[in-house]
Structure formats: C-alpha cells, structure tokens
Design a protein around this motif. Structure first.
Motif, PDB file in Angstrom:
ATOM      1  N   MET A   1      -3.067  30.050  44.564  1.00 38.96           N
ATOM      2  CA  MET A   1      -2.679  29.120  43.493  1.00 38.96           C
ATOM      3  C   MET A   1      -2.297  29.894  42.225  1.00 38.96           C
ATOM      4  N   THR A  30       7.345  17.705  46.846  1.00 42.00           N
ATOM      5  CA  THR A  30       6.177  18.573  46.656  1.00 42.00           C
ATOM      6  C   THR A  30       5.117  18.326  47.732  1.00 42.00           C
ATOM      7  N   GLY A  31       5.232  17.256  48.466  1.00 47.49           N
ATOM      8  CA  GLY A  31       4.440  17.036  49.678  1.00 47.49           C
ATOM      9  C   GLY A  31       2.927  17.122  49.542  1.00 47.49           C
ATOM     10  N   GLY A  32       2.389  16.846  48.370  1.00 43.73           N
ATOM     11  CA  GLY A  32       0.932  16.888  48.218  1.00 43.73           C
ATOM     12  C   GLY A  32       0.440  18.019  47.340  1.00 43.73           C
ATOM     13  N   LEU A  33       1.365  18.872  46.878  1.00 44.33           N
ATOM     14  CA  LEU A  33       0.935  20.057  46.120  1.00 44.33           C
ATOM     15  C   LEU A  33       0.415  19.714  44.723  1.00 44.33           C
ATOM     16  N   ALA A  35      -1.282  16.901  43.901  1.00 49.01           N
ATOM     17  CA  ALA A  35      -2.666  16.464  44.146  1.00 49.01           C
ATOM     18  C   ALA A  35      -3.521  17.651  44.567  1.00 49.01           C
ATOM     19  N   GLY A  36      -2.941  18.537  45.369  1.00 47.38           N
ATOM     20  CA  GLY A  36      -3.668  19.731  45.813  1.00 47.38           C
ATOM     21  C   GLY A  36      -4.066  20.624  44.662  1.00 47.38           C
ATOM     22  N   LEU A  37      -3.193  20.758  43.671  1.00 45.14           N
ATOM     23  CA  LEU A  37      -3.519  21.562  42.478  1.00 45.14           C
ATOM     24  C   LEU A  37      -4.629  20.898  41.669  1.00 45.14           C
ATOM     25  N   THR A  39      -6.883  18.795  42.491  1.00 46.39           N
ATOM     26  CA  THR A  39      -8.183  18.734  43.168  1.00 46.39           C
ATOM     27  C   THR A  39      -8.788  20.117  43.408  1.00 46.39           C
ATOM     28  N   VAL A  53       1.577  10.801  49.730  1.00 43.00           N
ATOM     29  CA  VAL A  53       2.614  11.748  50.130  1.00 43.00           C
ATOM     30  C   VAL A  53       3.671  10.932  50.863  1.00 43.00           C
ATOM     31  N   ARG A 146       9.636  23.997  44.732  1.00 48.49           N
ATOM     32  CA  ARG A 146       8.419  23.178  44.782  1.00 48.49           C
ATOM     33  C   ARG A 146       7.418  23.595  43.714  1.00 48.49           C
TER      34      ARG A 146
ATOM     35  N   THR B  30      -9.511  18.407  50.767  1.00 46.98           N
ATOM     36  CA  THR B  30      -8.336  19.284  50.673  1.00 46.98           C
ATOM     37  C   THR B  30      -7.274  18.693  49.738  1.00 46.98           C
ATOM     38  N   GLY B  31      -7.402  17.446  49.384  1.00 45.20           N
ATOM     39  CA  GLY B  31      -6.609  16.847  48.306  1.00 45.20           C
ATOM     40  C   GLY B  31      -5.092  16.960  48.414  1.00 45.20           C
ATOM     41  N   GLY B  32      -4.549  17.074  49.614  1.00 41.17           N
ATOM     42  CA  GLY B  32      -3.103  17.151  49.758  1.00 41.17           C
ATOM     43  C   GLY B  32      -2.602  18.498  50.228  1.00 41.17           C
ATOM     44  N   LEU B  33      -3.509  19.469  50.371  1.00 41.91           N
ATOM     45  CA  LEU B  33      -3.071  20.824  50.714  1.00 41.91           C
ATOM     46  C   LEU B  33      -2.554  20.941  52.142  1.00 41.91           C
ATOM     47  N   THR B  39       4.737  20.727  54.564  1.00 41.86           N
ATOM     48  CA  THR B  39       6.037  20.448  53.949  1.00 41.86           C
ATOM     49  C   THR B  39       6.644  21.683  53.293  1.00 41.86           C
ATOM     50  N   GLY B  51       1.451  11.163  54.046  1.00 37.98           N
ATOM     51  CA  GLY B  51       0.095  11.657  53.836  1.00 37.98           C
ATOM     52  C   GLY B  51      -0.651  10.762  52.868  1.00 37.98           C
ATOM     53  N   TYR B  55      -8.915  10.397  47.791  1.00 39.24           N
ATOM     54  CA  TYR B  55      -9.928  11.185  47.082  1.00 39.24           C
ATOM     55  C   TYR B  55     -11.127  10.315  46.702  1.00 39.24           C
ATOM     56  N   ARG B 142     -15.144  26.932  46.013  1.00 39.63           N
ATOM     57  CA  ARG B 142     -14.308  25.762  46.258  1.00 39.63           C
ATOM     58  C   ARG B 142     -12.957  26.107  46.900  1.00 39.63           C
ATOM     59  N   ARG B 146     -11.746  25.072  50.769  1.00 36.98           N
ATOM     60  CA  ARG B 146     -10.540  24.261  50.983  1.00 36.98           C
ATOM     61  C   ARG B 146      -9.533  24.995  51.868  1.00 36.98           C
TER      62      ARG B 146
END
Lengths: 162, 162
Positions: A1, A30-33, A35-37, A39, A53, A146, B30-33, B39, B51, B55, B142, B146
């Motif tokens: 990250m 961005t396909g979930g990135l 939210a991934g960031l 979280t 997503v 992305r 994993t919040g979208g990862l 993707t 997806g 959360y 964390r 993940r």
C-alpha cells in the motif's frame, strides 16, 4: 500500500469519526481498492459502512440503482453514471458520504471519445448537491490509472469534510 | 500488489474465462482487496461480476442476506456467517462462484474465543455444497493478516476449478 495514501486515509477516517459520519463506496474501475485502502486503517469499522464493487453493468443497476437506460445512453464511463452510482450508494447505505469511480483503466475498453485513463468520479453527501469530477490520467498503465483513481477518490472524501 | 498473487490471479481468471464462469466476492475484513486484486488483471470484466464489501453487520444482512439472528448467535466472524455470505453473494449475482471472508484483522475486536488473525472463509459454487475454511494467522499485524486472507481466498477460487 502507498504510505502517503495510508496516512491520508487514517487522517480522513479520524475526521469522519469525529463528525459521526460513515462512508460508502461504489467502485467500478478501482474494483474495491478504495474500500480496501480505507479498511487498512485499524478502527475503520466505525466509518466504513459498506462498499459496492459494481464491475458489470448489471451490478451498477442492481446494486446501486443506476438506470440501464442511463448506461445505454451515456456509457458506463460517464458523468451521469458516476453521479447515479454515488447517489445510489448513499441511498442504499447508512453512510453520510458516498464516492463513486468509473473509468477506463485499460489497456482495452477505450474508444476515441473515451480513451484509456479517462475516469469519472462523483461524491454524494446527504443534503448537499452531488459533485462530479472528470480526470484524464492518460495511458499510464492499468495499475497506475487505478492508483491515481484511488487518490482522487480520497481527495473527494477529504474535500467533503474540509 | 504482491507479484506472485497477481500471477495467480491472472491464471485464475484465464481458467474461469475458459469455463465461462464469473466470480462474486463478499468481503468483510479484507474490505475489497480480493476484488481489487482480481480486477488488477486486464480483461477481468469477463470474469469479475460484482463484489460486496459487507463491512458492517447491517451490510452483511442487507447486501448478501445474512440473517441478523445468525450474526447475533455466532458472531460476524464465524463459520455460519461466512457460509451465508458466500451463498448470499452467489444468489445475488450472476456469478458461478462466490468467495466470502470474515475475520479479526486486529489490532482491536478480538476476544478469547476469537483472537486476532482468526479468519473464516467460504466458497459457494452453483450446484455444489458450500465449503468453509478456518485459518488462524496469529498476530501478524493488520496488513499481513489481510494479505494472507486475500491469498486464502484466491486459493479457494483456484480449488473450485482445479
């Protein structure tokens, strides 16, 4: 990250938490990135409510209520669709702010009017007019388009509470 | 992004594409990862259908139909909830396979019975019994919990088409 983005995400979540605001995301390219960031930050469950997503057009319609006719008329990568995604995510969540991202990450999927790197963003906040932003990142490669898109989404969420 | 995981994701998408199968995700810790990884691959729109970043507990119930009573009885990090997330994501998408992840990424949120690093996974495939996997990654931090969780989710998607 990306460490700079992680630092910004942590500060962002602190600000939202202090206001008692929650966030929803509606992500296509961005396909979930995003939210991934968000979280990645410990304690993010106080702020991140849910994420959609919406990668396929059907997902955009079924999950966040983007009218299929809007996609047919303007294309999935367009200002009206970005706005509808953000407003749909806001309406279909307990969030106070929702950010949406839809773009051409490439290398395929581009047209003359919609080149690789074109990304539309929208931010919907309760009781405020929705804002939309167009960015043209150019052909940086899928990963960097992305990454820049995640950063722009964070910037919009920052502006909402600035 | 982890290069080894990217290579595996690319191979995975090729296999799914050849079978005409699509994937959905239901992600909590994993919040979208997982969706974000899949993707990253160019052409992933042929395989990644949608997806759900579920959360909050409300998102688990509203987006993928996990009964609130199931969460109340077993907790959000549990085998029954992981199974319900995967089956709900499968039912509420056009996907052929859906993977679900729910765990304690830490540093907070742990109990004696549910320590940091405990993650439940489930994979639902059309016309097959749903499978669930428990992993105890320990207190790796964390980010690493993940990352390991994303890898386990990819492994389940690989096994589904092996």
């Amino acid at each position: 990250m990306n460490l700079d983005l992680l630092t910004r995400a942590a500060a962002l979540l602190d600000t939202y938490k202090a206001k008692g605001w929650m966030i929803a995301t509606a992500e296509s390219c961005t396909g979930g990135l995003v939210a991934g960031l968000l979280t990645e930050i410990a304690g993010s469950s106080a702020v991140v409510e849910r994420g959609f997503v919406t990668y396929s057009n059907e997902a955009k319609s079924e999950l966040v209520g983007v009218p299929a006719t809007l996609i047919a008329e303007h294309g999935a990568v367009s200002e009206p669709v970005a706005r509808a995604m953000a407003e749909g995510a806001l309406a279909r969540s307990r969030a106070h702010a929702a950010v949406a991202i839809t773009g051409v990450a490439g290398p395929g999927g581009s047209t003359e009017a919609k080149p690789v790197g074109l990304v539309w963003f929208a931010l919907a906040v309760r009781d405020r007019p929705t804002v939309a932003v167009e960015r043209r990142f150019g052909e940086l490669g899928r990963g960097r388009v992305r990454e820049h898109s995640v950063e722009q989404a964070v910037a919009l969420l920052e502006e909402a509470v600035a």
